[in-house]
Scaffold this motif. Structure first.
Motif, PDB file in Angstrom:
ATOM      1  N   ALA A  69       0.833  -1.210   0.000  1.00 47.47           N
ATOM      2  CA  ALA A  69       0.000   0.000   0.000  1.00 47.47           C
ATOM      3  C   ALA A  69       0.866   1.258   0.000  1.00 47.47           C
ATOM      4  O   ALA A  69       0.562   2.230  -0.692  1.00 47.47           O
ATOM      5  CB  ALA A  69      -0.933   0.008   1.200  1.00 47.47           C
ATOM      6  N   VAL A  70       1.953   1.243   0.787  1.00 52.86           N
ATOM      7  CA  VAL A  70       2.811   2.434   0.876  1.00 52.86           C
ATOM      8  C   VAL A  70       3.828   2.496  -0.256  1.00 52.86           C
ATOM      9  O   VAL A  70       4.300   3.572  -0.627  1.00 52.86           O
ATOM     10  CB  VAL A  70       3.541   2.510   2.239  1.00 52.86           C
ATOM     11  CG1 VAL A  70       2.546   2.626   3.379  1.00 52.86           C
ATOM     12  CG2 VAL A  70       4.474   1.323   2.448  1.00 52.86           C
ATOM     13  N   HIS A  71       4.167   1.328  -0.830  1.00 51.61           N
ATOM     14  CA  HIS A  71       5.130   1.314  -1.931  1.00 51.61           C
ATOM     15  C   HIS A  71       4.680   0.323  -3.008  1.00 51.61           C
ATOM     16  O   HIS A  71       5.301  -0.727  -3.208  1.00 51.61           O
ATOM     17  CB  HIS A  71       6.529   0.937  -1.420  1.00 51.61           C
ATOM     18  CG  HIS A  71       7.616   1.187  -2.427  1.00 51.61           C
ATOM     19  ND1 HIS A  71       8.070   2.449  -2.736  1.00 51.61           N
ATOM     20  CD2 HIS A  71       8.323   0.340  -3.223  1.00 51.61           C
ATOM     21  CE1 HIS A  71       9.011   2.382  -3.650  1.00 51.61           C
ATOM     22  NE2 HIS A  71       9.176   1.107  -3.970  1.00 51.61           N
ATOM     23  N   PRO A  72       3.598   0.646  -3.711  1.00 58.76           N
ATOM     24  CA  PRO A  72       3.064  -0.282  -4.715  1.00 58.76           C
ATOM     25  C   PRO A  72       4.010  -0.532  -5.890  1.00 58.76           C
ATOM     26  O   PRO A  72       3.884  -1.535  -6.588  1.00 58.76           O
ATOM     27  CB  PRO A  72       1.777   0.405  -5.180  1.00 58.76           C
ATOM     28  CG  PRO A  72       1.959   1.852  -4.847  1.00 58.76           C
ATOM     29  CD  PRO A  72       2.773   1.862  -3.594  1.00 58.76           C
ATOM     30  N   GLU A  73       5.010   0.359  -6.089  1.00 56.66           N
ATOM     31  CA  GLU A  73       5.993   0.152  -7.158  1.00 56.66           C
ATOM     32  C   GLU A  73       6.714  -1.175  -7.025  1.00 56.66           C
ATOM     33  O   GLU A  73       7.303  -1.677  -7.993  1.00 56.66           O
ATOM     34  CB  GLU A  73       7.044   1.272  -7.164  1.00 56.66           C
ATOM     35  CG  GLU A  73       6.500   2.671  -7.315  1.00 56.66           C
ATOM     36  CD  GLU A  73       6.344   3.372  -5.985  1.00 56.66           C
ATOM     37  OE1 GLU A  73       6.855   4.490  -5.849  1.00 56.66           O
ATOM     38  OE2 GLU A  73       5.714   2.774  -5.081  1.00 56.66           O
ATOM     39  N   ALA A  74       6.660  -1.753  -5.840  1.00 53.52           N
ATOM     40  CA  ALA A  74       7.327  -3.031  -5.603  1.00 53.52           C
ATOM     41  C   ALA A  74       6.852  -4.096  -6.586  1.00 53.52           C
ATOM     42  O   ALA A  74       7.626  -4.974  -6.989  1.00 53.52           O
ATOM     43  CB  ALA A  74       7.077  -3.501  -4.171  1.00 53.52           C
ATOM     44  N   VAL A  75       5.587  -4.015  -7.012  1.00 49.29           N
ATOM     45  CA  VAL A  75       5.039  -5.058  -7.886  1.00 49.29           C
ATOM     46  C   VAL A  75       5.618  -4.987  -9.295  1.00 49.29           C
ATOM     47  O   VAL A  75       5.371  -5.879 -10.115  1.00 49.29           O
ATOM     48  CB  VAL A  75       3.498  -4.993  -7.953  1.00 49.29           C
ATOM     49  CG1 VAL A  75       2.906  -5.069  -6.559  1.00 49.29           C
ATOM     50  CG2 VAL A  75       3.014  -3.737  -8.687  1.00 49.29           C
ATOM     51  N   LEU A  76       6.389  -3.937  -9.585  1.00 49.15           N
ATOM     52  CA  LEU A  76       6.995  -3.810 -10.911  1.00 49.15           C
ATOM     53  C   LEU A  76       8.375  -4.448 -10.972  1.00 49.15           C
ATOM     54  O   LEU A  76       8.995  -4.482 -12.031  1.00 49.15           O
ATOM     55  CB  LEU A  76       7.083  -2.329 -11.304  1.00 49.15           C
ATOM     56  CG  LEU A  76       5.752  -1.565 -11.297  1.00 49.15           C
ATOM     57  CD1 LEU A  76       5.964  -0.119 -11.724  1.00 49.15           C
ATOM     58  CD2 LEU A  76       4.728  -2.249 -12.184  1.00 49.15           C
ATOM     59  N   CYS A  77       8.866  -4.931  -9.832  1.00 49.18           N
ATOM     60  CA  CYS A  77      10.167  -5.623  -9.802  1.00 49.18           C
ATOM     61  C   CYS A  77       9.974  -7.071 -10.250  1.00 49.18           C
ATOM     62  O   CYS A  77       9.191  -7.811  -9.647  1.00 49.18           O
ATOM     63  CB  CYS A  77      10.752  -5.602  -8.381  1.00 49.18           C
ATOM     64  SG  CYS A  77      11.262  -3.968  -7.830  1.00 49.18           S
ATOM     65  N   ASN A  78      10.690  -7.469 -11.293  1.00 54.01           N
ATOM     66  CA  ASN A  78      10.544  -8.842 -11.778  1.00 54.01           C
ATOM     67  C   ASN A  78      11.285  -9.814 -10.866  1.00 54.01           C
ATOM     68  O   ASN A  78      12.121  -9.398 -10.046  1.00 54.01           O
ATOM     69  CB  ASN A  78      11.008  -8.963 -13.226  1.00 54.01           C
ATOM     70  CG  ASN A  78      12.491  -8.656 -13.399  1.00 54.01           C
ATOM     71  OD1 ASN A  78      13.328  -9.181 -12.674  1.00 54.01           O
ATOM     72  ND2 ASN A  78      12.824  -7.810 -14.361  1.00 54.01           N
TER      73      ASN A  78
END
Length: 356
Positions: A69-78
């Motif tokens: 929730a606080v760092h959704p960019e994490a889901v873009l790491c392969n």
């Protein structure tokens, strides 16, 4: 929008797989849409893989939901990036539990762009070559990730400048490593400042009459914040303090050695704090004897004075040490003061009451 994840592409519609995966993990989607909605438009995304990595480290479902929730960019790491980052961090972290704690507090430091991996590896190797404690290196990576994303030569230059300053000011070679560790742990962002600022500030302070031994004390007490200063601001605050206190240059140097905050607080802040203390009945001589009281806000000082008054303590005639320090320090001092006033002193020569 330029993205650090080269494999991701921006779509005009949300990636429904990402949205559904986040829903399943109980992530606050509305919060993500409001703060970083662009992440939901990326394709591909690796939500389940990221959650699996965190779960394997021991993360509970609420912790996973909070991180995403606080760092959704994490889901873009392969998965390859995730594996590389985990191996990198485990080279300085003792176990997965500690690494998870870091990710929870500093997710952006762990889920960084793959383009930084080589710089991160080189910087880790450099700081390890200095024989710094692994916890210090971990703290630097977590709280000041920019210093690990940039070329190692920049950190080598700044650390070399700090070491040179320490030696030139008469620092003991045997104590240089613990000194450097303490400075970096207290202010990791010192690495991101230009080395010239440190040199300029030390030259300015030397010209104002501080000896090399005193400069070393200041450099240590300022905890690296000496790089946040500049000669112009220090000149203004010192002139203000001289006029307000009504002391000599030598006396001001002694006060600054006790309270380096006088160098970096702006005149407006110092004016408010001096006025607050004086209006509370505290004399200027009391302030100069315990100048670190200026590090407290006027609100905190007034609150503590009121509590002391209720206990029968008059700050205008007593020591300011009792209101000084952190909240924990004050509570300890206040507790001791209460104890002393509640427990009457035993007079060994006074006659004992007998039965009538």
């Amino acid at each position: 929008m330029r993205l650090p994840w080269a494999c991701s592409t921006l779509s005009s519609v949300e990636n429904q797989q990402t949205v559904e995966a986040l829903y399943e993990l109980s992530v606050d989607i509305q919060k993500v849409r409001k703060l970083k909605g662009w992440v939901l438009h990326q394709n591909p995304a690796y939500t389940k893989e990221v959650a699996g990595l965190l779960r394997d480290m021991g993360a509970s479902s609420p912790i996973i939901a909070h991180i995403l929730a606080v760092h959704p960019e994490a889901v873009l790491c392969n998965p390859e990036q995730l594996q590389a980052q985990q191996e990198l961090w485990m080279s300085v972290c003792p176990n997965h539990r500690e690494l998870l704690g870091i990710i929870e507090k500093f997710p952006a430091s762990f889920f960084s762009a793959s383009s930084h991996h080589e710089n991160q590896r080189e910087n880790i190797a450099y700081f390890q070559s200095l024989n710094l404690n692994k916890r210090i290196v971990t703290k630097l990576m977590a709280s000041a990730p920019q210093s690990f994303s940039r070329p190692v030569e920049q950190n080598r230059t700044m650390v070399g400048t700090l070491q040179q300053a320490y030696k030139e000011l008469g620092g003991d070679e045997a104590n240089m490593k613990p000194w450097l560790q303490k400075l970096l742990s207290q202010n990791p962002f010192v690495l991101l400042k230009p080395p010239e600022i440190l040199r300029q500030n030390l030259v300015f302070l030397k010209d104002r009459g501080f000896t090399t031994a005193e400069l070393l004390r200041l450099l240590s007490k300022l905890r690296g914040f000496v790089t946040e200063l500049n000669p112009d601001s220090m000149c203004r605050t010192m002139a203000f303090s001289l006029e307000t206190i009504g002391c000599s240059d030598a006396e001001l140097r002694e006060i600054i050695l006790k309270c380096p905050a006088l160098l970096y607080y702006p005149e407006s802040t110092l004016a408010e704090r001096f006025e607050g203390l004086l209006s509370a009945g505290i004399s200027m001589s009391q302030i100069t004897q315990t100048p670190t009281v200026l590090e407290l806000t006027t609100q905190i000082v007034n609150h503590r004075i009121q509590r002391l008054k209720a206990c029968g303590y008059d700050v205008s005639t007593g020591s300011l040490d009792v209101i000084n320090g952190t909240k924990k320090d004050f509570e300890m001092s206040f507790g001791k003061l209460q104890l002393c006033r509640e427990r009457p002193l035993f007079n060994p020569v006074a006659p004992l009451k007998g039965d009538d």
